[in-house]
Motif scaffolding. Structure first.
Motif, PDB file in Angstrom:
ATOM      1  N   LEU A 227     -26.402 -16.599 107.456  1.00  0.00           N
ATOM      2  CA  LEU A 227     -27.728 -17.013 107.937  1.00  0.00           C
ATOM      3  C   LEU A 227     -28.408 -17.969 106.968  1.00  0.00           C
ATOM      4  O   LEU A 227     -29.330 -18.693 107.352  1.00  0.00           O
ATOM      5  N   TYR A 228     -27.949 -17.982 105.718  1.00  0.00           N
ATOM      6  CA  TYR A 228     -28.608 -18.770 104.674  1.00  0.00           C
ATOM      7  C   TYR A 228     -27.590 -19.597 103.896  1.00  0.00           C
ATOM      8  O   TYR A 228     -26.449 -19.188 103.726  1.00  0.00           O
ATOM      9  N   ASP A 229     -28.029 -20.741 103.400  1.00  0.00           N
ATOM     10  CA  ASP A 229     -27.180 -21.553 102.527  1.00  0.00           C
ATOM     11  C   ASP A 229     -27.119 -20.972 101.127  1.00  0.00           C
ATOM     12  O   ASP A 229     -26.089 -21.048 100.452  1.00  0.00           O
ATOM     13  N   ASP A 230     -28.238 -20.395 100.677  1.00  0.00           N
ATOM     14  CA  ASP A 230     -28.357 -19.983  99.277  1.00  0.00           C
ATOM     15  C   ASP A 230     -28.208 -18.480  99.069  1.00  0.00           C
ATOM     16  O   ASP A 230     -28.151 -18.017  97.928  1.00  0.00           O
ATOM     17  N   LYS A 231     -28.164 -17.715 100.144  1.00  0.00           N
ATOM     18  CA  LYS A 231     -28.001 -16.256 100.037  1.00  0.00           C
ATOM     19  C   LYS A 231     -26.851 -15.844 100.951  1.00  0.00           C
ATOM     20  O   LYS A 231     -27.060 -15.563 102.123  1.00  0.00           O
ATOM     21  N   ILE A 344     -32.046  -2.595 107.921  1.00  0.00           N
ATOM     22  CA  ILE A 344     -31.378  -3.388 106.889  1.00  0.00           C
ATOM     23  C   ILE A 344     -31.610  -4.860 107.190  1.00  0.00           C
ATOM     24  O   ILE A 344     -31.588  -5.278 108.350  1.00  0.00           O
ATOM     25  N   LYS A 345     -31.847  -5.651 106.142  1.00  0.00           N
ATOM     26  CA  LYS A 345     -32.046  -7.091 106.304  1.00  0.00           C
ATOM     27  C   LYS A 345     -30.731  -7.803 105.968  1.00  0.00           C
ATOM     28  O   LYS A 345     -30.424  -8.021 104.794  1.00  0.00           O
ATOM     29  N   PRO A 346     -29.958  -8.190 106.988  1.00  0.00           N
ATOM     30  CA  PRO A 346     -28.644  -8.788 106.723  1.00  0.00           C
ATOM     31  C   PRO A 346     -28.750 -10.259 106.333  1.00  0.00           C
ATOM     32  O   PRO A 346     -29.733 -10.935 106.638  1.00  0.00           O
ATOM     33  N   ARG A 347     -27.716 -10.744 105.672  1.00  0.00           N
ATOM     34  CA  ARG A 347     -27.636 -12.161 105.304  1.00  0.00           C
ATOM     35  C   ARG A 347     -26.749 -12.945 106.258  1.00  0.00           C
ATOM     36  O   ARG A 347     -26.553 -14.147 106.083  1.00  0.00           O
ATOM     37  N   GLY A 348     -26.180 -12.242 107.240  1.00  0.00           N
ATOM     38  CA  GLY A 348     -25.286 -12.917 108.185  1.00  0.00           C
ATOM     39  C   GLY A 348     -24.898 -11.978 109.301  1.00  0.00           C
ATOM     40  O   GLY A 348     -25.420 -10.874 109.424  1.00  0.00           O
ATOM     41  N   GLY A 349     -23.954 -12.432 110.126  1.00  0.00           N
ATOM     42  CA  GLY A 349     -23.507 -11.633 111.253  1.00  0.00           C
ATOM     43  C   GLY A 349     -24.393 -11.817 112.464  1.00  0.00           C
ATOM     44  O   GLY A 349     -25.086 -12.828 112.603  1.00  0.00           O
ATOM     45  N   TYR A 350     -24.402 -10.802 113.352  1.00  0.00           N
ATOM     46  CA  TYR A 350     -25.070 -10.948 114.648  1.00  0.00           C
ATOM     47  C   TYR A 350     -26.057  -9.837 114.970  1.00  0.00           C
ATOM     48  O   TYR A 350     -26.652  -9.858 116.039  1.00  0.00           O
ATOM     49  N   PHE A 351     -26.246  -8.882 114.050  1.00  0.00           N
ATOM     50  CA  PHE A 351     -27.031  -7.713 114.428  1.00  0.00           C
ATOM     51  C   PHE A 351     -27.983  -7.265 113.327  1.00  0.00           C
ATOM     52  O   PHE A 351     -27.790  -7.562 112.144  1.00  0.00           O
ATOM     53  N   ILE A 352     -29.001  -6.533 113.761  1.00  0.00           N
ATOM     54  CA  ILE A 352     -29.888  -5.798 112.866  1.00  0.00           C
ATOM     55  C   ILE A 352     -29.775  -4.334 113.265  1.00  0.00           C
ATOM     56  O   ILE A 352     -29.906  -3.987 114.438  1.00  0.00           O
TER      57      ILE A 352
END
Length: 429
Positions: A227-231, A344-352
């Motif tokens: 979801l992020y370039d830097d994280k 949980i606050k994810p940094r990628g994927g498709y779900f929360i």
């Protein structure tokens, strides 16, 4: 507002009346929103439309090896497709086989082959009295559906912030030779968005299973879905770790381009040791003369290499990120401090992944549906659809528009509040 558990009965009844009023307002809106599955939005699918133009009637349709991709041949995929998928999966090209359009289908085939013909000379599972799989939970419902379909007994293993509870995994696989596999979504896991720690991956590679035909089913579905370039989370490579640990044959690794290009029209692959691949190819020679090479060629000529994939996935992230952040901001604003849920606050994927108070998840999902928002069924993230705490809910923000996501998330938090108040009042009786 103070935590709901600290409210007395009169305060809870007054709060319920206010929440009921707001809930009725949402019901009167006639909403029809779908957050039930992690489907890419139309805007995301549009990113790959240029792929439809890379092949036409005047295009040279021969692959690098000179094979006409319109015809039979290349049982395990054209070389350039192997190179592209191997780069995505972080494995050597010689350790990969290209399949058709779906990694789920590859996983189904892998279990099915083990049932009917066994694994590398071992007894076919269908001839055994009991076959078991470990299922890190909450997890991917379609994994569990495959094993349930074949009558395989599923054992839930709790997830931790580092990945599955490895103390439990190590103990179970070392003591029970009926345990033949474990499902894993190791990066940005479905639904929690957890990435397995380096130590967890190494402990997987060092497993000493009682069953010689035990395999790790490593579904790296979200390997490039940041979801992020830097994280960004980093996952160490499991085939390499298994090789180092002296267990080169213990893992099957799956991936596809389904959520990179077009779900149902992507390219899927399996990566494994050379010994495993020899066995897989034997079955493939019976199943097919070759998968869709034109689709493989289309993907390669559209992306060219891993840099093309990376640039493409940044565009996906630009669409997905605001939706995830909107949901997380609303959860923070509406529920923080109330002690009626965690997420949980994810940094990628498709779900929360959201965890309600025990005994509330099914009711929350039911309330959301009755107000016009369809979500994944409560319990779906556990084997047999049975969440022992009735608390886990998978939120899928990708498909609706940002405006719809905001409405759905606000309604969802209202349903969480209402269900929690009703549970607390019921417990007072």
């Amino acid at each position: 507002m103070k935590p709901y558990k600290e409210l007395d009965k009169e305060e809870l009844l007054a709060l319920k009346a206010e929440l009921d009023r707001k809930y009725k307002e949402y019901q009167d809106m006639g909403l029809k929103l779908d957050m039930s599955r992690g489907k890419p939005s139309a805007e995301q699918l549009d990113l790959s439309m240029g792929m439809m133009d890379v092949l036409n009637s005047s295009t040279d349709l021969k692959c690098e090896e000179g094979i006409d991709c319109r015809n039979y041949g290349c049982l395990d995929g054209i070389q350039e497709a192997k190179e592209l998928l191997a780069a995505i999966m972080e494995v050597p090209t010689e350790n990969i086989i290209i399949y058709g359009n779906s990694s789920l289908n590859v996983m189904f085939d892998t279990v099915s082959r083990s049932m009917t013909h066994g694994v590398m000379g071992h007894t076919p599972w269908c001839k055994l009295d009991r076959v078991k799989f470990l299922c890190p939970s909450p997890g991917y419902d379609r994994h569990f559906t495959i094993t349930e379909y074949f009558g395989i007994e599923m054992i839930a293993v709790p997830m931790t912030p580092e990945g599955p509870d490895m103390d439990m995994v190590e103990k179970l696989v070392s003591e029970d030779d009926a345990i033949k596999g474990i499902w894993c979504v190791p990066k940005y896991s479905n639904p929690q968005g957890i990435t397995y720690s380096d130590e967890t991956v190494r402990r997987f590679a060092r497993l000493k299973p009682a069953a010689e035909d035990f395999r790790i089913y490593w579904d790296n579905a979200y390997t490039v879905h940041h979801l992020y370039d830097d994280k960004q989370d980093h996952l160490i490579e499991i085939l390499e770790e298994c090789e180092k640990a002296g267990n080169p044959d213990m893992v099957y690794k799956f991936s596809s381009t389904s959520k990179i290009t077009f779900p149902g029209s992507g390219v899927a692959a399996i990566a494994a040791s050379k010994n495993n691949l020899v066995e897989i190819r034997k079955a493939l020679t019976v199943q097919t003369i070759g998968h869709d090479k034109l689709n493989q060629l289309r993907h390669v000529r559209f992306f060219k290499n891993l840099d093309g994939i990376t640039a493409h996935m940044k565009k996906h992230a630009d669409i997905m990120r605001p939706k995830f952040e909107a949901v997380l901001d609303i959860l923070d604003r509406e529920l923080s401090g109330l002690e009626i849920g965690s997420w949980i606050k994810p940094r990628g994927g498709y779900f929360i992944s959201f965890d309600s108070m025990d005994g509330c998840a099914k009711d929350i999902v039911k309330k959301a549906k009755e107000a016009g928002v369809v979500m994944t069924g409560a319990g779906a993230t556990y084997p047999y659809g049975k969440d022992p705490h009735d608390s886990n809910i998978r939120i899928a923000p990708s498909y609706p528009t940002l405006e719809e996501i905001v409405t759905a998330a606000e309604l969802f938090t209202l349903c969480v509040k209402l269900s929690s108040v009703e549970k607390l009042l019921a417990d007072m009786k």
